[in-house]
Design a protein around this motif. Structure first.
Motif, PDB file in Angstrom:
ATOM      1  N   THR A 141       0.845  -1.178   0.000  1.00  0.00           N
ATOM      2  CA  THR A 141       0.000   0.000   0.000  1.00  0.00           C
ATOM      3  C   THR A 141       0.887   1.237   0.000  1.00  0.00           C
ATOM      4  OG1 THR A 141      -1.660  -1.180   1.288  1.00  0.00           O
ATOM      5  CG2 THR A 141      -1.804   1.209   1.254  1.00  0.00           C
ATOM      6  N   LEU A 142       0.580   2.169  -0.869  1.00  0.00           N
ATOM      7  CA  LEU A 142       1.314   3.430  -0.924  1.00  0.00           C
ATOM      8  C   LEU A 142       0.540   4.472  -0.131  1.00  0.00           C
ATOM      9  CD1 LEU A 142       2.273   3.443  -4.690  1.00  0.00           C
ATOM     10  CD2 LEU A 142       3.791   3.028  -2.765  1.00  0.00           C
ATOM     11  N   THR A 143       1.250   5.204   0.721  1.00  0.00           N
ATOM     12  CA  THR A 143       0.620   6.234   1.536  1.00  0.00           C
ATOM     13  C   THR A 143       1.333   7.561   1.317  1.00  0.00           C
ATOM     14  OG1 THR A 143       0.076   4.579   3.213  1.00  0.00           O
ATOM     15  CG2 THR A 143      -0.011   6.880   3.882  1.00  0.00           C
ATOM     16  N   LEU A 144       0.568   8.556   0.899  1.00  0.00           N
ATOM     17  CA  LEU A 144       1.104   9.905   0.774  1.00  0.00           C
ATOM     18  C   LEU A 144       1.065  10.536   2.158  1.00  0.00           C
ATOM     19  CD1 LEU A 144       2.137  12.289  -0.892  1.00  0.00           C
ATOM     20  CD2 LEU A 144      -0.254  12.872  -1.367  1.00  0.00           C
ATOM     21  N   GLU A 145       2.241  10.826   2.697  1.00  0.00           N
ATOM     22  CA  GLU A 145       2.338  11.319   4.068  1.00  0.00           C
ATOM     23  C   GLU A 145       2.464  12.834   4.153  1.00  0.00           C
ATOM     24  OE1 GLU A 145       5.692   9.096   5.438  1.00  0.00           O
ATOM     25  OE2 GLU A 145       4.596   7.207   5.419  1.00  0.00           O
ATOM     26  N   SER A 146       3.094  13.451   3.148  1.00  0.00           N
ATOM     27  CA  SER A 146       3.314  14.892   3.213  1.00  0.00           C
ATOM     28  C   SER A 146       3.591  15.443   1.824  1.00  0.00           C
ATOM     29  CB  SER A 146       4.508  15.180   4.128  1.00  0.00           C
ATOM     30  OG  SER A 146       4.756  16.550   4.223  1.00  0.00           O
ATOM     31  N   ALA A 173       7.332  15.342  -2.187  1.00  0.00           N
ATOM     32  CA  ALA A 173       6.318  14.527  -1.526  1.00  0.00           C
ATOM     33  C   ALA A 173       7.016  13.451  -0.700  1.00  0.00           C
ATOM     34  CB  ALA A 173       5.394  13.881  -2.553  1.00  0.00           C
ATOM     35  N   VAL A 174       6.362  13.036   0.362  1.00  0.00           N
ATOM     36  CA  VAL A 174       6.848  11.914   1.166  1.00  0.00           C
ATOM     37  C   VAL A 174       5.845  10.787   1.002  1.00  0.00           C
ATOM     38  CG1 VAL A 174       7.499  11.103   3.453  1.00  0.00           C
ATOM     39  CG2 VAL A 174       7.954  13.479   2.800  1.00  0.00           C
ATOM     40  N   ILE A 175       6.298   9.691   0.398  1.00  0.00           N
ATOM     41  CA  ILE A 175       5.463   8.521   0.152  1.00  0.00           C
ATOM     42  C   ILE A 175       6.112   7.334   0.857  1.00  0.00           C
ATOM     43  CG2 ILE A 175       4.495   6.970  -1.591  1.00  0.00           C
ATOM     44  CD1 ILE A 175       4.697   9.327  -3.579  1.00  0.00           C
ATOM     45  N   ASN A 176       5.378   6.733   1.773  1.00  0.00           N
ATOM     46  CA  ASN A 176       5.886   5.596   2.553  1.00  0.00           C
ATOM     47  C   ASN A 176       7.242   5.903   3.177  1.00  0.00           C
ATOM     48  OD1 ASN A 176       3.621   4.431   1.441  1.00  0.00           O
ATOM     49  ND2 ASN A 176       4.590   2.483   1.059  1.00  0.00           N
ATOM     50  N   ILE A 223       4.497  11.347 -11.306  1.00  0.00           N
ATOM     51  CA  ILE A 223       4.290  12.153 -12.507  1.00  0.00           C
ATOM     52  C   ILE A 223       4.102  13.622 -12.126  1.00  0.00           C
ATOM     53  CG2 ILE A 223       2.739  12.596 -14.455  1.00  0.00           C
ATOM     54  CD1 ILE A 223       2.087   9.569 -14.421  1.00  0.00           C
ATOM     55  N   GLU A 224       3.222  13.882 -11.157  1.00  0.00           N
ATOM     56  CA  GLU A 224       2.914  15.265 -10.789  1.00  0.00           C
ATOM     57  C   GLU A 224       2.608  15.348  -9.297  1.00  0.00           C
ATOM     58  OE1 GLU A 224      -0.372  18.751 -11.847  1.00  0.00           O
ATOM     59  OE2 GLU A 224      -0.579  16.771 -12.749  1.00  0.00           O
ATOM     60  N   ILE A 225       3.211  16.321  -8.635  1.00  0.00           N
ATOM     61  CA  ILE A 225       2.937  16.569  -7.225  1.00  0.00           C
ATOM     62  C   ILE A 225       2.015  17.778  -7.139  1.00  0.00           C
ATOM     63  CG2 ILE A 225       3.939  17.218  -4.996  1.00  0.00           C
ATOM     64  CD1 ILE A 225       6.483  15.722  -5.850  1.00  0.00           C
ATOM     65  N   ARG A 226       0.872  17.578  -6.504  1.00  0.00           N
ATOM     66  CA  ARG A 226      -0.127  18.632  -6.329  1.00  0.00           C
ATOM     67  C   ARG A 226      -0.227  18.987  -4.849  1.00  0.00           C
ATOM     68  NH1 ARG A 226      -4.468  15.070  -9.698  1.00  0.00           N
ATOM     69  NH2 ARG A 226      -3.434  15.162 -11.719  1.00  0.00           N
ATOM     70  N   LYS A 227      -0.983  20.028  -4.514  1.00  0.00           N
ATOM     71  CA  LYS A 227      -1.047  20.462  -3.116  1.00  0.00           C
ATOM     72  C   LYS A 227      -1.697  19.436  -2.192  1.00  0.00           C
ATOM     73  CE  LYS A 227      -5.288  23.104  -3.723  1.00  0.00           C
ATOM     74  NZ  LYS A 227      -5.948  24.390  -3.571  1.00  0.00           N
ATOM     75  N   ASP A 228      -2.623  18.624  -2.677  1.00  0.00           N
ATOM     76  CA  ASP A 228      -3.315  17.637  -1.851  1.00  0.00           C
ATOM     77  C   ASP A 228      -3.144  16.210  -2.337  1.00  0.00           C
ATOM     78  OD1 ASP A 228      -4.358  19.672  -0.288  1.00  0.00           O
ATOM     79  OD2 ASP A 228      -6.154  19.876  -1.510  1.00  0.00           O
ATOM     80  N   ARG A 254       2.244   6.622 -11.770  1.00  0.00           N
ATOM     81  CA  ARG A 254       1.950   5.423 -12.544  1.00  0.00           C
ATOM     82  C   ARG A 254       2.495   4.219 -11.772  1.00  0.00           C
ATOM     83  NH1 ARG A 254       0.489   4.633 -17.674  1.00  0.00           N
ATOM     84  NH2 ARG A 254       0.911   6.785 -18.248  1.00  0.00           N
ATOM     85  N   SER A 255       1.639   3.200 -11.630  1.00  0.00           N
ATOM     86  CA  SER A 255       2.029   1.958 -10.969  1.00  0.00           C
ATOM     87  C   SER A 255       1.430   0.789 -11.743  1.00  0.00           C
ATOM     88  CB  SER A 255       1.523   1.948  -9.525  1.00  0.00           C
ATOM     89  OG  SER A 255       1.915   0.765  -8.872  1.00  0.00           O
ATOM     90  N   ASN A 256       2.270  -0.151 -12.124  1.00  0.00           N
ATOM     91  CA  ASN A 256       1.829  -1.316 -12.901  1.00  0.00           C
ATOM     92  C   ASN A 256       1.075  -0.912 -14.164  1.00  0.00           C
ATOM     93  OD1 ASN A 256       2.926  -3.140 -11.029  1.00  0.00           O
ATOM     94  ND2 ASN A 256       1.072  -3.038  -9.785  1.00  0.00           N
ATOM     95  N   GLY A 257       1.517   0.149 -14.817  1.00  0.00           N
ATOM     96  CA  GLY A 257       0.924   0.594 -16.064  1.00  0.00           C
ATOM     97  C   GLY A 257      -0.368   1.375 -15.915  1.00  0.00           C
ATOM     98  N   LYS A 258      -0.791   1.655 -14.687  1.00  0.00           N
ATOM     99  CA  LYS A 258      -2.040   2.378 -14.464  1.00  0.00           C
ATOM    100  C   LYS A 258      -1.756   3.699 -13.763  1.00  0.00           C
ATOM    101  CE  LYS A 258      -4.742  -1.824 -13.970  1.00  0.00           C
ATOM    102  NZ  LYS A 258      -5.593  -2.623 -13.094  1.00  0.00           N
ATOM    103  N   ILE A 259      -2.558   4.709 -14.108  1.00  0.00           N
ATOM    104  CA  ILE A 259      -2.460   5.999 -13.436  1.00  0.00           C
ATOM    105  C   ILE A 259      -3.105   5.867 -12.057  1.00  0.00           C
ATOM    106  CG2 ILE A 259      -3.186   8.419 -13.464  1.00  0.00           C
ATOM    107  CD1 ILE A 259      -1.041   7.786 -15.508  1.00  0.00           C
ATOM    108  N   VAL A 260      -2.384   6.313 -11.040  1.00  0.00           N
ATOM    109  CA  VAL A 260      -2.853   6.227  -9.656  1.00  0.00           C
ATOM    110  C   VAL A 260      -2.743   7.613  -9.024  1.00  0.00           C
ATOM    111  CG1 VAL A 260      -2.424   5.165  -7.407  1.00  0.00           C
ATOM    112  CG2 VAL A 260      -2.040   3.844  -9.489  1.00  0.00           C
ATOM    113  N   ILE A 261      -3.754   7.984  -8.249  1.00  0.00           N
ATOM    114  CA  ILE A 261      -3.738   9.243  -7.507  1.00  0.00           C
ATOM    115  C   ILE A 261      -3.652   8.902  -6.022  1.00  0.00           C
ATOM    116  CG2 ILE A 261      -4.954  11.385  -6.961  1.00  0.00           C
ATOM    117  CD1 ILE A 261      -4.200  11.237  -9.889  1.00  0.00           C
ATOM    118  N   LEU A 262      -2.604   9.387  -5.363  1.00  0.00           N
ATOM    119  CA  LEU A 262      -2.477   9.245  -3.915  1.00  0.00           C
ATOM    120  C   LEU A 262      -2.944  10.550  -3.288  1.00  0.00           C
ATOM    121  CD1 LEU A 262       1.089   7.667  -3.646  1.00  0.00           C
ATOM    122  CD2 LEU A 262      -1.112   6.499  -3.728  1.00  0.00           C
ATOM    123  N   ASN A 263      -3.919  10.475  -2.388  1.00  0.00           N
ATOM    124  CA  ASN A 263      -4.463  11.667  -1.751  1.00  0.00           C
ATOM    125  C   ASN A 263      -3.881  11.843  -0.359  1.00  0.00           C
ATOM    126  OD1 ASN A 263      -6.345  12.572  -3.787  1.00  0.00           O
ATOM    127  ND2 ASN A 263      -7.437  10.677  -3.361  1.00  0.00           N
TER     128      ASN A 263
END
Length: 109
Positions: free
Chosen positions: A46-51, A61-64, A80-85, A90-99
């Protein structure tokens, strides 16, 4: 003669042991609703966006627990892109958004 408090204490101990053993056995059981073709993915995490930190000249960004910038990878996730929230990647060929879960901590400018 027997000691009633000791007997009650022993009964409580046995009851706790029965629940502990029963719960450990229950967790080892297979799910009867699981499809027979199911095979857990090795190394699935599981990927967790921490900060998120966005400055005038950089985005971090801080991820895991790993500090990453756009274009870097963490545990198979390409940023790909770091946003404010959130972080788009991309993970396993799919676009993923970590909130980011704690958006209320953000400072308004």
């Amino acid at each position: 003669m027997f000691n009633l408090r000791k007997v009650i204490g022993d009964i409580r101990l046995v009851t706790v042991l029965v629940f502990v053993v029963a719960s450990s056995c229950a967790s080892a059981l297979n799910d009867p609703t699981r499809p027979s073709t199911y095979h857990p993915t090795a190394g699935a995490q599981t990927l967790t966006l921490e900060s998120v930190l966005i400055g005038s000249d950089r985005k971090i960004a801080v991820i895991n627990g790993s500090v990453v910038t756009e274009g870097e990878r963490v545990k198979g996730f390409a940023v790909i892109e770091i946003r404010k929230d959130s972080v788009k990647g991309r993970s396993n060929g799919k676009i993923v958004i970590l909130n980011l879960d704690h958006t209320e901590i953000r400072r308004k400018n």
